[in-house]
Design a protein around this motif. Structure first.
Motif, PDB file in Angstrom:
ATOM      1  N   LYS A  55       0.802  -1.229   0.000  1.00  0.00           N
ATOM      2  CA  LYS A  55       0.000   0.000   0.000  1.00  0.00           C
ATOM      3  C   LYS A  55       0.830   1.272   0.000  1.00  0.00           C
ATOM      4  N   GLY A  56       2.078   1.153   0.454  1.00  0.00           N
ATOM      5  CA  GLY A  56       2.910   2.334   0.620  1.00  0.00           C
ATOM      6  C   GLY A  56       2.912   2.777   2.073  1.00  0.00           C
ATOM      7  N   ILE A  57       3.902   3.561   2.420  1.00  0.00           N
ATOM      8  CA  ILE A  57       4.051   4.008   3.806  1.00  0.00           C
ATOM      9  C   ILE A  57       2.969   5.007   4.188  1.00  0.00           C
ATOM     10  N   THR A  58       2.764   6.006   3.358  1.00  0.00           N
ATOM     11  CA  THR A  58       1.804   7.055   3.694  1.00  0.00           C
ATOM     12  C   THR A  58       0.380   6.532   3.759  1.00  0.00           C
ATOM     13  N   ALA A  59       0.020   5.659   2.829  1.00  0.00           N
ATOM     14  CA  ALA A  59      -1.353   5.144   2.769  1.00  0.00           C
ATOM     15  C   ALA A  59      -1.659   4.140   3.873  1.00  0.00           C
ATOM     16  N   THR A  60      -0.639   3.584   4.497  1.00  0.00           N
ATOM     17  CA  THR A  60      -0.843   2.604   5.570  1.00  0.00           C
ATOM     18  C   THR A  60      -0.938   3.333   6.906  1.00  0.00           C
ATOM     19  N   THR A  61      -2.020   3.114   7.604  1.00  0.00           N
ATOM     20  CA  THR A  61      -2.196   3.744   8.915  1.00  0.00           C
ATOM     21  C   THR A  61      -1.780   2.777  10.021  1.00  0.00           C
ATOM     22  N   MET A  62      -1.569   3.316  11.198  1.00  0.00           N
ATOM     23  CA  MET A  62      -1.260   2.468  12.350  1.00  0.00           C
ATOM     24  C   MET A  62      -2.449   1.552  12.658  1.00  0.00           C
ATOM     25  N   GLU A  63      -3.657   2.035  12.376  1.00  0.00           N
ATOM     26  CA  GLU A  63      -4.845   1.204  12.566  1.00  0.00           C
ATOM     27  C   GLU A  63      -4.816   0.004  11.622  1.00  0.00           C
ATOM     28  N   ASP A  64      -4.382   0.217  10.385  1.00  0.00           N
ATOM     29  CA  ASP A  64      -4.259  -0.883   9.416  1.00  0.00           C
ATOM     30  C   ASP A  64      -3.294  -1.941   9.939  1.00  0.00           C
ATOM     31  N   ILE A  65      -2.190  -1.488  10.477  1.00  0.00           N
ATOM     32  CA  ILE A  65      -1.161  -2.413  10.962  1.00  0.00           C
ATOM     33  C   ILE A  65      -1.670  -3.179  12.180  1.00  0.00           C
ATOM     34  N   ALA A  66      -2.311  -2.479  13.091  1.00  0.00           N
ATOM     35  CA  ALA A  66      -2.857  -3.141  14.282  1.00  0.00           C
ATOM     36  C   ALA A  66      -3.886  -4.199  13.884  1.00  0.00           C
ATOM     37  N   ALA A  67      -4.724  -3.883  12.922  1.00  0.00           N
ATOM     38  CA  ALA A  67      -5.741  -4.840  12.476  1.00  0.00           C
ATOM     39  C   ALA A  67      -5.109  -6.047  11.791  1.00  0.00           C
ATOM     40  N   ARG A  68      -4.057  -5.823  11.003  1.00  0.00           N
ATOM     41  CA  ARG A  68      -3.416  -6.923  10.284  1.00  0.00           C
ATOM     42  C   ARG A  68      -2.606  -7.797  11.230  1.00  0.00           C
ATOM     43  N   ALA A  69      -2.076  -7.236  12.315  1.00  0.00           N
ATOM     44  CA  ALA A  69      -1.137  -7.963  13.172  1.00  0.00           C
ATOM     45  C   ALA A  69      -1.686  -9.250  13.819  1.00  0.00           C
ATOM     46  N   PRO A  70      -2.811  -9.407  14.341  1.00  0.00           N
ATOM     47  CA  PRO A  70      -3.691  -8.418  14.967  1.00  0.00           C
ATOM     48  C   PRO A  70      -3.263  -8.165  16.413  1.00  0.00           C
ATOM     49  N   VAL A  71      -3.201  -6.886  16.745  1.00  0.00           N
ATOM     50  CA  VAL A  71      -2.919  -6.454  18.116  1.00  0.00           C
ATOM     51  C   VAL A  71      -3.748  -5.206  18.371  1.00  0.00           C
ATOM     52  N   SER A  72      -3.840  -4.835  19.627  1.00  0.00           N
ATOM     53  CA  SER A  72      -4.534  -3.586  19.927  1.00  0.00           C
ATOM     54  C   SER A  72      -3.624  -2.421  19.540  1.00  0.00           C
ATOM     55  N   LYS A  73      -4.240  -1.272  19.292  1.00  0.00           N
ATOM     56  CA  LYS A  73      -3.435  -0.085  18.991  1.00  0.00           C
ATOM     57  C   LYS A  73      -2.543   0.259  20.182  1.00  0.00           C
ATOM     58  N   ARG A  74      -3.039   0.001  21.372  1.00  0.00           N
ATOM     59  CA  ARG A  74      -2.257   0.282  22.575  1.00  0.00           C
ATOM     60  C   ARG A  74      -0.969  -0.545  22.575  1.00  0.00           C
ATOM     61  N   THR A  75      -1.095  -1.821  22.235  1.00  0.00           N
ATOM     62  CA  THR A  75       0.086  -2.691  22.172  1.00  0.00           C
ATOM     63  C   THR A  75       1.037  -2.216  21.078  1.00  0.00           C
ATOM     64  N   LEU A  76       0.486  -1.871  19.916  1.00  0.00           N
ATOM     65  CA  LEU A  76       1.313  -1.392  18.808  1.00  0.00           C
ATOM     66  C   LEU A  76       2.097  -0.146  19.223  1.00  0.00           C
ATOM     67  N   TYR A  77       1.398   0.811  19.843  1.00  0.00           N
ATOM     68  CA  TYR A  77       2.067   2.054  20.247  1.00  0.00           C
ATOM     69  C   TYR A  77       3.037   1.833  21.409  1.00  0.00           C
ATOM     70  N   ALA A  78       2.841   0.776  22.197  1.00  0.00           N
ATOM     71  CA  ALA A  78       3.788   0.468  23.272  1.00  0.00           C
ATOM     72  C   ALA A  78       5.139   0.054  22.680  1.00  0.00           C
ATOM     73  N   HIS A  79       5.098  -0.630  21.542  1.00  0.00           N
ATOM     74  CA  HIS A  79       6.339  -1.072  20.886  1.00  0.00           C
ATOM     75  C   HIS A  79       6.898  -0.024  19.915  1.00  0.00           C
ATOM     76  N   PHE A  80       5.993   0.700  19.275  1.00  0.00           N
ATOM     77  CA  PHE A  80       6.383   1.709  18.286  1.00  0.00           C
ATOM     78  C   PHE A  80       5.608   2.987  18.586  1.00  0.00           C
ATOM     79  N   PRO A  81       6.191   3.881  19.404  1.00  0.00           N
ATOM     80  CA  PRO A  81       5.474   5.084  19.839  1.00  0.00           C
ATOM     81  C   PRO A  81       5.017   5.993  18.707  1.00  0.00           C
ATOM     82  N   ALA A  82       5.697   5.917  17.557  1.00  0.00           N
ATOM     83  CA  ALA A  82       5.306   6.738  16.409  1.00  0.00           C
ATOM     84  C   ALA A  82       5.419   5.881  15.153  1.00  0.00           C
ATOM     85  N   LYS A  83       4.664   6.246  14.151  1.00  0.00           N
ATOM     86  CA  LYS A  83       4.721   5.513  12.895  1.00  0.00           C
ATOM     87  C   LYS A  83       6.133   5.529  12.317  1.00  0.00           C
ATOM     88  N   GLU A  84       6.840   6.639  12.501  1.00  0.00           N
ATOM     89  CA  GLU A  84       8.210   6.751  12.020  1.00  0.00           C
ATOM     90  C   GLU A  84       9.093   5.650  12.603  1.00  0.00           C
TER      91      GLU A  84
END
Length: 194
Positions: A12-41
């Motif tokens: 999809k590309g970096i810009t078009a992919t949201t953190m929500e997309d990644i959390a859903a695909r992982a699948p993990v909660s957004k809270r868990t995702l942000y605990a490991h990666f505080p920013a998309k960068e």
């Protein structure tokens, strides 16, 4: 999480992919995702580092000990399609395009990989006996990046053959001794001073 990001950033590309997309695909909660990666960068940098460490970039072929320096340089032009058959091009160029701030961490990481590529190619060209090696190395990495980009746009994994043919000519010309300039005596020329 990183596997999900790798897949989504590639398709999809970096810009078009949201953190929500990644959390859903992982699948993990957004809270868990942000605990490991505080920013998309942070996740983008982890993705790019994974590309390097897993050997998914052209840098991997440049360090292969089973190939001669010339074979390593020419292998830069062998475009590898993804498992789905599509051609993605260079992940570092994609990242730099999508994160254009030259002072940003993602763009800086991409630049470092491109400079590492140049350093490796310069060393290989030098091993081939070309001196100075830097001008030819610059030409070849530019040719390789252009071939990867065109292969991606055209979705043609065979496209690198055109750049490879040009690279072979450049290498052979650089390795051949320069002919004498007009008016200068050449080898076997009876006009040489005695």
């Amino acid at each position: 999480m990183l596997a999900a990001a790798n897949s989504l950033f590639a398709t999809k590309g970096i810009t078009a992919t949201t953190m929500e997309d990644i959390a859903a695909r992982a699948p993990v909660s957004k809270r868990t995702l942000y605990a490991h990666f505080p920013a998309k960068e942070d996740l983008v940098l982890a993705h790019l580092d994974h590309v390097v460490q897993a050997g998914y970039s052209v840098l991997a072929v440049l360090t292969r000990e089973d190939l001669t320096p010339r074979e390593r340089v020419l292998a830069m032009f062998d475009v590898q399609p993804w498992p789905d058959g599509s051609v993605r091009g260079c992940p570092f160029i994609h990242a730099a395009v999508e994160q254009p701030d030259p002072d940003g961490r993602v763009h800086s990481f991409a630049r470092e990989q491109k400079l590492a590529m140049l350093t490796m190619v310069t060393s290989l060209i030098s091993e081939m006996g070309v001196d100075p090696a830097e001008p030819l190395a610059e030409q070849l990495v530019t040719l390789a990046d252009g071939a990867a980009s065109r292969a991606m746009v055209l979705n043609d994994p065979e496209y690198g053959r055109h750049a490879r043919a040009a690279a072979e000519i450049l290498i052979e010309q650089a390795r051949s001794p320069a002919p004498p300039a007009p008016g200068e005596p050449g080898e076997g020329d009876d006009r040489r001073p005695r």
